[in-house]
Design a protein around this motif. Structure first.
Motif, PDB file in Angstrom:
ATOM      1  N   PHE A  48      63.027 103.171 -35.273  1.00 48.34           N
ATOM      2  CA  PHE A  48      62.122 104.183 -35.819  1.00 48.34           C
ATOM      3  C   PHE A  48      60.716 103.611 -36.019  1.00 48.34           C
ATOM      4  CE2 PHE A  48      59.889 105.837 -39.472  1.00 48.34           C
ATOM      5  CZ  PHE A  48      59.854 107.193 -39.225  1.00 48.34           C
ATOM      6  N   VAL A  49      60.644 102.427 -36.612  1.00 51.37           N
ATOM      7  CA  VAL A  49      59.325 101.855 -36.949  1.00 51.37           C
ATOM      8  C   VAL A  49      58.522 101.527 -35.681  1.00 51.37           C
ATOM      9  CG1 VAL A  49      58.123  99.947 -38.113  1.00 51.37           C
ATOM     10  CG2 VAL A  49      60.041 101.082 -39.244  1.00 51.37           C
ATOM     11  N   GLU A  81      55.775  94.227 -40.572  1.00 51.55           N
ATOM     12  CA  GLU A  81      57.091  94.839 -40.811  1.00 51.55           C
ATOM     13  C   GLU A  81      58.004  94.725 -39.588  1.00 51.55           C
ATOM     14  OE1 GLU A  81      57.016  98.311 -43.285  1.00 51.55           O
ATOM     15  OE2 GLU A  81      58.280  99.378 -41.842  1.00 51.55           O
ATOM     16  N   TYR A 107      63.892 112.342 -34.526  1.00 50.68           N
ATOM     17  CA  TYR A 107      62.762 112.048 -35.422  1.00 50.68           C
ATOM     18  C   TYR A 107      61.624 111.406 -34.606  1.00 50.68           C
ATOM     19  CZ  TYR A 107      60.845 110.998 -40.151  1.00 50.68           C
ATOM     20  OH  TYR A 107      60.094 110.955 -41.301  1.00 50.68           O
ATOM     21  N   ILE A 129      55.742 110.599 -44.467  1.00 50.92           N
ATOM     22  CA  ILE A 129      56.688 109.592 -43.955  1.00 50.92           C
ATOM     23  C   ILE A 129      56.623 108.333 -44.823  1.00 50.92           C
ATOM     24  CG2 ILE A 129      57.183 108.054 -42.007  1.00 50.92           C
ATOM     25  CD1 ILE A 129      56.229 110.384 -40.134  1.00 50.92           C
ATOM     26  N   TRP A 154      59.056  98.602 -49.644  1.00 42.80           N
ATOM     27  CA  TRP A 154      58.440  99.940 -49.680  1.00 42.80           C
ATOM     28  C   TRP A 154      58.172 100.436 -51.102  1.00 42.80           C
ATOM     29  CZ3 TRP A 154      62.483  98.970 -46.086  1.00 42.80           C
ATOM     30  CH2 TRP A 154      62.059  98.962 -44.754  1.00 42.80           C
ATOM     31  N   GLU A 196      64.044 112.856 -42.941  1.00 43.17           N
ATOM     32  CA  GLU A 196      64.318 111.734 -43.834  1.00 43.17           C
ATOM     33  C   GLU A 196      65.722 111.859 -44.420  1.00 43.17           C
ATOM     34  OE1 GLU A 196      62.674 108.944 -44.539  1.00 43.17           O
ATOM     35  OE2 GLU A 196      61.063 109.424 -43.143  1.00 43.17           O
TER      36      GLU A 196
HETATM   37  C1  LIG Z   1      63.145 106.787 -41.626  1.00 39.81           C
HETATM   38  C2  LIG Z   1      61.915 106.101 -42.134  1.00 39.81           C
HETATM   39  N1  LIG Z   1      60.980 106.811 -42.757  1.00 39.81           N
HETATM   40  C3  LIG Z   1      59.860 106.208 -43.213  1.00 39.81           C
HETATM   41  C4  LIG Z   1      59.668 104.854 -43.035  1.00 39.81           C
HETATM   42  C5  LIG Z   1      58.420 104.119 -43.486  1.00 39.81           C
HETATM   43  O1  LIG Z   1      57.746 104.656 -44.458  1.00 39.81           O
HETATM   44  C6  LIG Z   1      60.676 104.149 -42.387  1.00 39.81           C
HETATM   45  N2  LIG Z   1      60.556 102.803 -42.193  1.00 39.81           N
HETATM   46  N3  LIG Z   1      61.785 104.784 -41.947  1.00 39.81           N
END
Ligand SMILES: Cc1ncc(CO)c(N)n1
Length: 212
Positions: A48-49, A81, A107, A129, A154, A196
């Motif tokens: 995802f990142v 990250e 996503y 996000i 986070w 999310e």
């Molecule tokens: C699913 C997801 N949403 C947001 C972030 C970062 O804010 C992340 N690393 N992964």
């Protein structure tokens, strides 16, 4: 009336709660999350990142120069990250060269589709996000090892400040945005909230055989 980040959170409190409060995070805080659940999250979140970093690159390309500082700060943090995710995967002997699960893929496709949207919509999605993880990892309270490191990434106060700056930038451009663009921004907030939630569901309900 102008939509703001604060109003989005107030008007959609239930959706936001489902995005940021989940048994996955609660079980991390209790130290009882199963390794295959956690590792699934870790591997899928890395994928995802990677796509999120590309999205933020496109947000920068759409942004006014006054917004560059904050976005470039975000991109620098994302570079760190991505390296950190690779370290964590190596420590856990996880192979990151895997396929995205459908929720992660959808996503990521959504983030790609934001490229065609006006900047206020992109800025709102970007803020949402980041806020989802800031609040999600912060709300449960102090986590035991090894999860504290994840919660801190986070949930730390600097990240909270960065997310606040993202909301200010989104608010600033929402204020002068046409009504239909404000409407699209609101839709993007709700779509992010849904994804999310689905992302936590994906990791939490993962089966053993899907974990590697
Ligand atoms: C699913 C997801 N949403 C947001 C972030 C970062 O804010 C992340 N690393 N992964």
């Amino acid at each position: 009336m102008t939509i703001t980040c604060k109003l989005l959170l107030e008007n959609h409190a239930q959706d936001w709660q489902e995005a940021t409060v989940h048994p996955f995070l609660e079980q991390c805080q209790l130290g009882i999350i199963q390794p295959q659940q956690f590792n699934t999250w870790l591997m899928q979140d890395y994928l995802f990142v990677v796509e999120f970093t590309r999205m933020v690159g496109r947000v920068l390309a759409s942004a006014p120069p006054e917004h560059f500082d904050v976005i470039l700060g975000g991109l620098a943090a994302l570079k760190d990250e991505l390296n950190w995710f690779q370290e964590k995967a190596t420590q856990r002997q996880l192979n990151l060269n895997i396929k995205k699960q459908p929720t992660c893929r959808e996503y990521c496709e959504y983030m790609q589709s934001l490229a065609d949207k006006p900047y206020p919509v992109q800025a709102t999605a970007f803020w949402a996000i980041e806020l989802a993880y800031n609040q999600g990892w912060q709300l449960p309270g102090k986590m035991p090892d090894p999860y504290n490191e994840f919660a801190q990434r986070w949930g730390n106060t600097d990240f909270t400040k960065y997310v606040k700056l993202l909301s200010q930038q989104a608010d600033e451009v929402l204020e002068t945005a046409q009504e239909d663009i404000q409407k699209q921004a609101e839709e993007s907030f709700l779509i992010v909230a849904k994804f999310e939630h689905n992302f936590w569901q994906m990791a939490f309900h993962t089966a053993q055989h899907e974990s590697k």
